[in-house]
Design a protein around this motif. Structure first.
Motif, PDB file in Angstrom:
ATOM      1  N   SER A 165       0.830  -1.203   0.000  1.00 47.31           N
ATOM      2  CA  SER A 165       0.000   0.000   0.000  1.00 47.31           C
ATOM      3  C   SER A 165       0.864   1.252   0.000  1.00 47.31           C
ATOM      4  O   SER A 165       0.584   2.219  -0.727  1.00 47.31           O
ATOM      5  N   ALA A 166       1.935   1.245   0.800  1.00 43.44           N
ATOM      6  CA  ALA A 166       2.836   2.394   0.846  1.00 43.44           C
ATOM      7  C   ALA A 166       3.530   2.623  -0.483  1.00 43.44           C
ATOM      8  O   ALA A 166       3.918   3.751  -0.810  1.00 43.44           O
ATOM      9  N   ALA A 167       3.682   1.557  -1.277  1.00 39.83           N
ATOM     10  CA  ALA A 167       4.332   1.662  -2.580  1.00 39.83           C
ATOM     11  C   ALA A 167       3.349   2.065  -3.681  1.00 39.83           C
ATOM     12  O   ALA A 167       3.723   2.128  -4.856  1.00 39.83           O
ATOM     13  N   GLY A 168       2.088   2.310  -3.302  1.00 33.57           N
ATOM     14  CA  GLY A 168       1.104   2.772  -4.274  1.00 33.57           C
ATOM     15  C   GLY A 168       0.215   1.698  -4.854  1.00 33.57           C
ATOM     16  O   GLY A 168      -0.576   1.972  -5.757  1.00 33.57           O
ATOM     17  N   VAL A 169       0.321   0.466  -4.362  1.00 33.53           N
ATOM     18  CA  VAL A 169      -0.534  -0.619  -4.858  1.00 33.53           C
ATOM     19  C   VAL A 169      -1.874  -0.538  -4.138  1.00 33.53           C
ATOM     20  O   VAL A 169      -1.916  -0.526  -2.895  1.00 33.53           O
ATOM     21  N   PRO A 170      -3.013  -0.485  -4.855  1.00 34.71           N
ATOM     22  CA  PRO A 170      -4.331  -0.365  -4.215  1.00 34.71           C
ATOM     23  C   PRO A 170      -4.803  -1.681  -3.606  1.00 34.71           C
ATOM     24  O   PRO A 170      -5.647  -2.393  -4.168  1.00 34.71           O
ATOM     25  N   VAL A 171      -4.259  -2.030  -2.473  1.00 34.26           N
ATOM     26  CA  VAL A 171      -4.595  -3.269  -1.790  1.00 34.26           C
ATOM     27  C   VAL A 171      -5.343  -2.933  -0.504  1.00 34.26           C
ATOM     28  O   VAL A 171      -5.064  -1.926   0.145  1.00 34.26           O
ATOM     29  N   TYR A 172      -6.326  -3.772  -0.163  1.00 40.14           N
ATOM     30  CA  TYR A 172      -7.116  -3.504   1.040  1.00 40.14           C
ATOM     31  C   TYR A 172      -7.500  -4.828   1.692  1.00 40.14           C
ATOM     32  O   TYR A 172      -7.413  -5.904   1.073  1.00 40.14           O
ATOM     33  N   ALA A 173      -7.936  -4.724   2.958  1.00 37.26           N
ATOM     34  CA  ALA A 173      -8.362  -5.904   3.719  1.00 37.26           C
ATOM     35  C   ALA A 173      -9.828  -5.790   4.076  1.00 37.26           C
ATOM     36  O   ALA A 173     -10.308  -4.710   4.444  1.00 37.26           O
TER      37      ALA A 173
END
Length: 338
Positions: A43-51
Motif C-alpha cells: 500500500s505504501a508503494a502505491g498498490v491499491p490493496v485492502y483488507a
C-alpha cells in the motif's frame, strides 16, 4: 527475500482475487502478521490493496487493477523454458499454445536473461518415456481434458488390467496426471478414489450432472494417496539371493524397487547378498533372465518354484538344443565378421 515475497503476494492477489490472510500466509510460508505487514508495504508503494474483515473477509486488490510486473530472475526464466521439453502439453493439444506463451514471456524478459532462457530450450531435453517401453496405443485425451475442466461427471467404458471386457463406470474427475509418459485419470467412483489409465479408456462421455468431488479434496492429495497404494506392496514373501558381480548393475536396474535393504553401490566381492520382497512366487520368474549370475538362497519354496520354471523352459526348448548340438555347429547367417 522480502522483495520476492512482496512480488509473490501481488501476483497471488492479482490471480486469485479476495484471499484469506491465513491462506496467503500458508502459501508464502510466513505468519499472518507478516502478511499484514507486507500488505502495508504494498500500500505504501502505491498498490491499491485492502483488507476486508469478517468471516468471509480477506485481502484483495482494487477491482480492475492490473500490473505488468514480471519480476523473473534468471533461474526462474530458465525454469519456464524447461517446460517446453516436458512433452505433456503435446498430448493435451497445447503445443502451439505453449510456444506462443513462451514467445510472449521471452519478449517480457529483461534483456540479460534472454540468452540463458533461449539456451535452456536448446540444451535441456526431457524425454518422459522409459527405456524400451514399447509401442503405445493411440491416445485421445481431448474428452478427458474437457470433462476435467468442465467440472462434469464422466461416463466411462474402461477395461481394467487383465479383464476380458470393459465395464461401464460413472466417475467424478479430479484431474489428469502424467507419470513416466503414461497418462492417468484421477477420479472418485462411488465416493472412493480410483486411478484409470487413459490408454485403457475405450469411451468417455461428459454428463450433464455437475461433478461430485469430496469437499476440500484436491488432485494432489488424491494422487499422493493413490500413488502410495500402488507403490506399497502387500506383505508377502521375503527372499534372499546372491548376485554375481558381472550382472549386479543389471539386477539393480531391473529389480531395485523390490529390495528391502539398500544395496551397496558397488560390489566388493564376486557375489553380493540381496533381500527382496514379493507378494507371490510368480513375481520371481523375471529373475531367471539373469541365468546363473543370480541364485535364490531362501526360502526353499522360492528355489523350488524357480527350478520348476526353469525346467519348463528346458522342456520347451530341449529338443531344439539337442538338434543344434548335432548340426555340426554351423552358424546361421554367416560369421560375425560378415
Amino acid at each position: 527475500m522480502k522483495s520476492d515475497r512482496l512480488l509473490a503476494l501481488l501476483l497471488l492477489l492479482q490471480t486469485r482475487g479476495l484471499v484469506p490472510a491465513s491462506e496467503l500466509a500458508e502459501k508464502l510460508e510466513v505468519s499472518v502478521r507478516t502478511v499484514y505487514r507486507d500488505v502495508e508495504a504494498l500500500s505504501a508503494a502505491g498498490v491499491p490493496v485492502y483488507a476486508e474483515r469478517g468471516r468471509y473477509g480477506g485481502i484483495a486488490l482494487l477491482a480492475g487493477y492490473r500490473t505488468d510486473v514480471t519480476g523473473l530472475t534468471a533461474d526462474e526464466s530458465r525454469a519456464l523454458f524447461v517446460l517446453a521439453a516436458q512433452g505433456a502439453h503435446r498430448a493435451l493439444g497445447l503445443d502451439e499454445a505453449l510456444g506462443s506463451a513462451l514467445r510472449k514471456v521471452m519478449a517480457a524478459l529483461p534483456a540479460p536473461h534472454r540468452p540463458g532462457a533461449e539456451a535452456t530450450s536448446r540444451r535441456i531435453l526431457v524425454d518422459p518415456d522409459r527405456w524400451m517401453s514399447g509401442p503405445r496405443a493411440d491416445l485421445d485425451l481431448d474428452v478427458l481434458h474437457r470433462a476435467v475442466f468442465a467440472d462434469r461427471r464422466l461416463a466411462l467404458r474402461y477395461r481394467s488390467s487383465g479383464a476380458p471386457a470393459p465395464k461401464a463406470y460413472t466417475v467424478d474427475p479430479y484431474g489428469l496426471v502424467v507419470k513416466a509418459g503414461v497418462w492417468y485419470l484421477v477420479a472418485d467412483r462411488d465416493g472412493e478414489p480410483r486411478l484409470f489409465r487413459a490408454d485403457r479408456v475405450e469411451a468417455a462421455e461428459p454428463l450433464d450432472e455437475p461433478v461430485r468431488r469430496r469437499p476440500g479434496v484436491e488432485l494432489a492429495e488424491v494422487w499422493a494417496l493413490l500413488r502410495e497404494r500402488v507403490e506399497r506392496r502387500p506383505a508377502g514373501l521375503t527372499v534372499t539371493a546372491r548376485v554375481h558381480r558381472d550382472r549386479y548393475d543389471r539386477f539393480l536396474r531391473l529389480h531395485a524397487d523390490r529390495l528391502t535393504v539398500p544395496p551397496p553401490a558397488r560390489p566388493t566381492a564376486d557375489w553380493t547378498d540381496v533381500e527382496l520382497s514379493v507378494a507371490e512366487l510368480g513375481e520371481l520368474r523375471p529373475l531367471l533372465a539373469l541365468g546363473a549370475s543370480l541364485e535364490v538362497l531362501t526360502p526353499p519354496a522360492a528355489r523350488t518354484y524357480l527350478a520348476e520354471a526353469a525346467a519348463e523352459t528346458v522342456a520347451l526348448y530341449g529338443g531344439t538344443v539337442h538338434a543344434a548340438g548335432e548340426s555340426g555347429g554351423d552358424s546361421v547367417g554367416g560369421s560375425a565378421g560378415d
